[in-house]
Design an enzyme around this catalytic site. Structure first.
Site, PDB file in Angstrom:
ATOM      1  N   THR A  43       0.858  -1.242   0.062  1.00  0.00           N
ATOM      2  CA  THR A  43       0.006  -0.083  -0.008  1.00  0.00           C
ATOM      3  C   THR A  43       0.814   1.265  -0.233  1.00  0.00           C
ATOM      4  O   THR A  43       0.543   2.325  -0.743  1.00  0.00           O
ATOM      5  CB  THR A  43      -0.858   0.047   1.345  1.00  0.00           C
ATOM      6  OG1 THR A  43      -1.589  -1.049   1.386  1.00  0.00           O
ATOM      7  CG2 THR A  43      -1.798   1.162   1.230  1.00  0.00           C
ATOM      8  N   TYR A 106     -13.169  -5.719  -1.738  1.00  0.00           N
ATOM      9  CA  TYR A 106     -14.166  -5.329  -2.503  1.00  0.00           C
ATOM     10  C   TYR A 106     -15.110  -6.692  -2.540  1.00  0.00           C
ATOM     11  O   TYR A 106     -16.236  -6.456  -2.293  1.00  0.00           O
ATOM     12  CB  TYR A 106     -14.014  -4.897  -3.749  1.00  0.00           C
ATOM     13  CG  TYR A 106     -15.108  -4.297  -4.334  1.00  0.00           C
ATOM     14  CD1 TYR A 106     -15.912  -3.183  -4.052  1.00  0.00           C
ATOM     15  CD2 TYR A 106     -15.759  -5.039  -5.558  1.00  0.00           C
ATOM     16  CE1 TYR A 106     -16.719  -2.785  -4.651  1.00  0.00           C
ATOM     17  CE2 TYR A 106     -16.880  -4.637  -6.148  1.00  0.00           C
ATOM     18  CZ  TYR A 106     -17.367  -3.606  -5.504  1.00  0.00           C
ATOM     19  OH  TYR A 106     -18.702  -3.199  -6.395  1.00  0.00           O
ATOM     20  N   TYR A 132      -1.619 -10.751   4.875  1.00  0.00           N
ATOM     21  CA  TYR A 132      -1.583  -9.489   4.997  1.00  0.00           C
ATOM     22  C   TYR A 132      -3.176  -9.208   5.240  1.00  0.00           C
ATOM     23  O   TYR A 132      -3.950  -9.399   4.313  1.00  0.00           O
ATOM     24  CB  TYR A 132      -1.365  -8.557   3.964  1.00  0.00           C
ATOM     25  CG  TYR A 132      -1.272  -7.213   4.327  1.00  0.00           C
ATOM     26  CD1 TYR A 132      -1.692  -6.588   5.492  1.00  0.00           C
ATOM     27  CD2 TYR A 132      -0.990  -6.285   3.484  1.00  0.00           C
ATOM     28  CE1 TYR A 132      -1.567  -5.196   5.806  1.00  0.00           C
ATOM     29  CE2 TYR A 132      -1.037  -4.920   3.376  1.00  0.00           C
ATOM     30  CZ  TYR A 132      -1.466  -4.399   4.772  1.00  0.00           C
ATOM     31  OH  TYR A 132      -1.284  -3.201   5.118  1.00  0.00           O
ATOM     32  N   ARG A 137      -8.909  -1.340   5.180  1.00  0.00           N
ATOM     33  CA  ARG A 137      -8.673  -1.108   3.819  1.00  0.00           C
ATOM     34  C   ARG A 137      -9.579  -2.188   2.808  1.00  0.00           C
ATOM     35  O   ARG A 137     -10.081  -1.852   1.799  1.00  0.00           O
ATOM     36  CB  ARG A 137      -7.305  -1.234   3.456  1.00  0.00           C
ATOM     37  CG  ARG A 137      -6.777   0.189   3.809  1.00  0.00           C
ATOM     38  CD  ARG A 137      -5.411   0.093   3.151  1.00  0.00           C
ATOM     39  NE  ARG A 137      -4.431   1.403   3.375  1.00  0.00           N
ATOM     40  CZ  ARG A 137      -4.382   2.410   2.712  1.00  0.00           C
ATOM     41  NH1 ARG A 137      -5.025   2.514   1.365  1.00  0.00           N
ATOM     42  NH2 ARG A 137      -3.724   3.438   3.007  1.00  0.00           N
ATOM     43  N   LYS A 160       0.991 -10.372   8.494  1.00  0.00           N
ATOM     44  CA  LYS A 160       1.098  -9.036   8.834  1.00  0.00           C
ATOM     45  C   LYS A 160      -0.287  -8.837   9.288  1.00  0.00           C
ATOM     46  O   LYS A 160      -1.272  -8.635   8.510  1.00  0.00           O
ATOM     47  CB  LYS A 160       1.547  -8.114   7.613  1.00  0.00           C
ATOM     48  CG  LYS A 160       1.399  -6.673   8.054  1.00  0.00           C
ATOM     49  CD  LYS A 160       1.785  -5.801   6.592  1.00  0.00           C
ATOM     50  CE  LYS A 160       1.625  -4.306   6.964  1.00  0.00           C
ATOM     51  NZ  LYS A 160       1.830  -3.470   5.728  1.00  0.00           N
ATOM     52  N   ILE A 205       6.096  -4.718  10.081  1.00  0.00           N
ATOM     53  CA  ILE A 205       6.251  -4.116   8.617  1.00  0.00           C
ATOM     54  C   ILE A 205       5.799  -2.564   8.688  1.00  0.00           C
ATOM     55  O   ILE A 205       4.636  -2.511   8.852  1.00  0.00           O
ATOM     56  CB  ILE A 205       5.512  -5.048   7.623  1.00  0.00           C
ATOM     57  CG1 ILE A 205       5.927  -6.648   7.624  1.00  0.00           C
ATOM     58  CG2 ILE A 205       5.589  -4.336   6.092  1.00  0.00           C
ATOM     59  CD1 ILE A 205       5.085  -7.424   6.693  1.00  0.00           C
TER      60      ILE A 205
END
Length: 294
Positions: A43, A106, A132, A137, A160, A205
């Protein structure tokens, strides 16, 4: 994969193009700061906004310039399993040491869909896979119980965790570490790294380490060495900057911060915009208070 601090690298642009010279210089800054891994095209690296040709150039540049000094881990997640596999295979072929795969966004898969997605990616590769989780998000949260189901896939080596839910993190560590002590749990949130590593995690991270690699590495290394008091002091010292780098959507503030240190331009790709003046003032103040200058 690694223990300690991995930097989720910004991607420098100049007049619309990937700035390879700036990237190499910035990688040197990171390695001199003592980071333990480089995370490319996450990102923070504006992965959604780069072209396929640029992806290959950025990965190849990071791999060649790091030259085996630390692992290079490439973000390859998408909301299509087939596309994720394709990008992951490309990263492997270009020399990446591992891939970071975000939960599909999404389309909101079920927990069974997530289980099958990550297994499909891992089975297509011979290099390590890091899951992740960033539901803020993606709109998708992978539960600790689902992560535990992935432990029988050897090259799924860590996660993560950026859910922001420390109870979920504790449950995750409780489930995975007794079964696979080598399974890495990394914080995906700078302001929760101290707490996650103290709970038995393995590192961070980090966004903040783009501008403060030495400081973030020091904090995490102190925890891993058992010096919690010194780590706590450094965590609290860094805390204003940890928050300041998220007053606008990442990577807007940190891109400005890296530019302020002289490693790139402020250029960022739409739909993101350059930092507002109030954000610049906040980042300037936080960097100055820490004695971080270009």
């Amino acid at each position: 994969m690694f223990r300690g601090t991995g930097t989720a690298l910004i991607t420098p642009f100049n007049e619309g193009a990937f700035d390879e010279a700036a990237y190499r210089k910035f990688i040197d800054f990171q390695l001199e700061g003592g980071v333990d891994a480089l995370i490319v095209l996450g990102t923070t690296g504006e992965a959604p906004s780069v072209t396929e040709e640029e992806r290959a150039r950025i990965i190849s540049c990071a791999v060649s310039h790091s030259n085996g000094r630390v692992p290079v881990i490439v973000g390859t997640g998408s909301n299509s399993t087939a596309h994720t596999v394709s990008m992951s295979v490309q990263a492997q072929e270009l020399g990446a040491d591992g891939v970071l795969v975000v939960t599909p966004y999404y389309n909101k898969p079920t927990q069974e869909g997530l289980h099958l997605h990550f297994k499909a990616v891992a089975e297509a590769l011979s290099i390590p896979v890091i899951v992740y989780n960033v539901p803020g998000r993606t709109g998708c949260n992978i539960l600790p119980e689902t992560v535990a189901r992935l432990l029988d896939t050897p090259n799924i080596v860590g996660i993560k965790e950026a859910s922001g839910d420390m109870a979920q993190v504790d449950q995750l560590i409780r489930l995975v570490k007794p079964v696979r002590p080598d399974f890495m749990v990394y914080s995906g949130n700078d302001d929760q790294a101290f707490h996650l590593v103290c709970s038995g995690g393995d590192g961070i991270i980090s966004v903040l380490s783009n501008v403060a690699p030495r400081e973030m590495s020091f904090m995490v290394d102190r925890i891993l060495a058992g010096d919690l008091e010194e780590a706590r002091i450094e965590h609290l010292r860094l805390f204003p900057l940890m928050k300041g780098l998220f007053v606008e959507s990442n990577p807007i503030p940190v891109k400005y911060g890296v530019a302020k240190l002289g490693y790139c331009t402020e250029e960022i790709r739409l739909p993101l915009t350059t930092a507002s003046q109030s954000t610049k003032d906040r980042v300037d103040r936080d960097l100055e208070n820490l004695g971080i200058t270009g």
